[in-house]
Scaffold this motif. Sequence first.
Motif, short mmCIF file in Angstrom:
data_model
loop_
_atom_site.label_atom_id
_atom_site.label_comp_id
_atom_site.label_asym_id
_atom_site.label_seq_id
_atom_site.Cartn_x
_atom_site.Cartn_y
_atom_site.Cartn_z
N VAL A 7 15.26 76.34 50.29
CA VAL A 7 16.59 76.04 49.73
C VAL A 7 16.49 75.99 48.20
O VAL A 7 17.29 76.61 47.48
CB VAL A 7 17.12 74.69 50.26
CG1 VAL A 7 18.43 74.32 49.57
CG2 VAL A 7 17.31 74.74 51.78
N LEU A 51 14.46 68.02 45.70
CA LEU A 51 14.09 67.21 46.87
C LEU A 51 14.37 67.96 48.17
O LEU A 51 14.09 67.47 49.26
CB LEU A 51 14.86 65.89 46.86
CG LEU A 51 14.76 65.07 45.58
CD1 LEU A 51 15.63 63.82 45.68
CD2 LEU A 51 13.33 64.69 45.27
N ALA A 52 14.95 69.15 48.07
CA ALA A 52 15.29 69.93 49.27
C ALA A 52 14.07 70.75 49.70
O ALA A 52 13.11 70.90 48.95
CB ALA A 52 16.47 70.85 48.95
N PRO A 53 14.08 71.29 50.92
CA PRO A 53 12.99 72.18 51.35
C PRO A 53 12.83 73.34 50.36
O PRO A 53 13.82 73.78 49.74
CB PRO A 53 13.48 72.69 52.71
CG PRO A 53 14.49 71.70 53.18
CD PRO A 53 15.13 71.14 51.95
N GLU A 79 18.38 78.53 45.53
CA GLU A 79 19.33 78.03 44.53
C GLU A 79 18.82 78.27 43.11
O GLU A 79 19.60 78.57 42.21
CB GLU A 79 19.61 76.54 44.76
CG GLU A 79 20.27 76.25 46.09
CD GLU A 79 21.65 76.88 46.24
OE1 GLU A 79 22.39 76.93 45.24
OE2 GLU A 79 21.97 77.34 47.36
N ALA A 124 18.84 67.32 42.27
CA ALA A 124 18.67 66.89 43.67
C ALA A 124 18.05 68.00 44.51
O ALA A 124 17.43 67.74 45.55
CB ALA A 124 20.00 66.46 44.25
N LEU A 125 18.21 69.26 44.08
CA LEU A 125 17.64 70.37 44.85
C LEU A 125 16.12 70.34 44.86
O LEU A 125 15.50 70.90 45.75
CB LEU A 125 18.16 71.70 44.31
CG LEU A 125 19.59 72.01 44.74
CD1 LEU A 125 20.23 73.04 43.85
CD2 LEU A 125 19.62 72.48 46.20
#
Lengths: 319, 319
Positions: A271, A266-268, A275, A263-264
């Motif tokens: 971020v 899909l993050a900016p 991570e 899911a990360l």
Amino acid sequence: MRQAGRSLPEYRALKDRYTILELCRQPDLAVEVTLQPVRRLGVDAAILFSDIVVPLQGMGISLEIEAGVGPVIEHPIRAEDQVSSLRVLQPDPDVDYVLEAIKLLRKELRVPLIGFAGAPFTLASYLIEGGSSKNHTRTKAMMLGEPRAWDALMEVLSQSVLLYLRAQVEAGAQALQLFDSWVGHVAPATYERHVMPWVKKVFDGLRDLQVPTIHFGIVTGELLAHMSRTGADVMGVDWRVPLDEARRRIPQAMPVQGNLDPALCLAPWEVLAREATDVLERGGGRGHIFNLGHGVLPETDPGVLAALVELVHSWKVPV
Amino acid sequence: MRQAGRSLPEYRALKDRYTILELCRQPDLAVEVTLQPVRRLGVDAAILFSDIVVPLQGMGISLEIEAGVGPVIEHPIRAEDQVSSLRVLQPDPDVDYVLEAIKLLRKELRVPLIGFAGAPFTLASYLIEGGSSKNHTRTKAMMLGEPRAWDALMEVLSQSVLLYLRAQVEAGAQALQLFDSWVGHVAPATYERHVMPWVKKVFDGLRDLQVPTIHFGIVTGELLAHMSRTGADVMGVDWRVPLDEARRRIPQAMPVQGNLDPALCLAPWEVLAREATDVLERGGGRGHIFNLGHGVLPETDPGVLAALVELVHSWKVPV
């Protein structure tokens, strides 16, 4: 990165024309789908495109993969006499198209090719439940309530998986991954009693081939200690378990694979980069294969995946 | 045992006549459904029958519970301006029927009544995804990519949950359970940053009421250390984590609740009895509330649940 294809327009174009099982069964198509993410992303290895139910179909079990649903087994296996009517997979000719795809891929690829299979528990769950399942209730009921039927089923499945993986290596696969996708639904003591011996049997039977083996399943934090002692060389880790914590649960020298939360992606970017770096740091720089901690989500931007590969390649182990 | 009703014919008879939300909204029906498993099973406490989306509906959010699907939110919350149009729950009158059911229950019950609510993350996930979700992708995208919208949403939800639970205690609930059903999809570092502060806020706001509080979510093995430090009194444990291992991850003196795999209730009695005893032994006899490690499966025989309660009651702590 497993299932990276799902995020690629060139894969979706093929999916519009062919079913998943057609893509698996036509070597030229399986080759093309395997190559697509390798071309785009700059990854260090390719993973064979196939589906974990392919060897079940090869064993003569009638099944479909329904869009949005997953595998559907026409006659679920619920009784001991059904188990005894199953036969062990003969990779050639039952799934000769997989072996053919591997041979073709080895001619095309400049990175190593990873073959794979679903582990006996996960295949058993599909057969017993008749498809995907929320609670794997019938599977556990057979495992705990009808151990003779369960053992017979695991015997035929683990033999089939072993022969399937051996045939993949003989065709040219340079590493193997065994996915126990659903085993995270089993409590540790139950795993040890009813699942672990059959996984061991598969890895024991592969040892003489001397190819690296990876073992993985999601939601397996509590099973890592057991799964890491089945004979696999590398332990794949679900994104939920920080890699440094995973290392505390498995033998110290064992390499780990993982484990960014898909899911990360899909993050900016900042971020995601933070991570991903955290995963690299917890991985410790040695004995770590960077990967997602589960399959790529279909809504992922392939450009982000390529940038992620670059980030991993440019990361330097802190001195 | 949560969702014990689903296994009872008398509950299914009501379900044939009423929707779940009707059962929640009519105090006499909610009372009856709460009492059904207490009458049958001889358990030591009752848990209020309701649904975790009830307070969302009370906040004016249009939703349904579709059979076989779960909650469906008419207008999922995806943008910051939608978040700012949400209002905090006013338990009376928004969900006065819940409070009425609690008052009636206290007159009927001879065992303590446990109230409950869904935790802010889980409620947020329903609102953002529009219902149940496999990967909670949009929820994570908002949490990681739009922290301002996320914080505003968690603010209104945690305030609502706090007021809802306080109102339950004022109506007569003698203990509270906060379910973070879906939080097991969040990695520990993300939990700490984006979820934990809001859970803490709820438990902090309950402290002066001096009722025991229980916190639980499934697939939370990796989150136990964090969840146990949110201010809850008792830590509920998913069936995947052996209780002795759970105790190593949480403060030593903290009571635990759990954690028999619900699927074991479908196994032969001798298997169930052995595993239930194992749970009791790992629980250690003190500071342990025996329970299933997830909800009762609908196909469970109520007679088996009653026998299980008897087994637990007759178990003696080894000297």
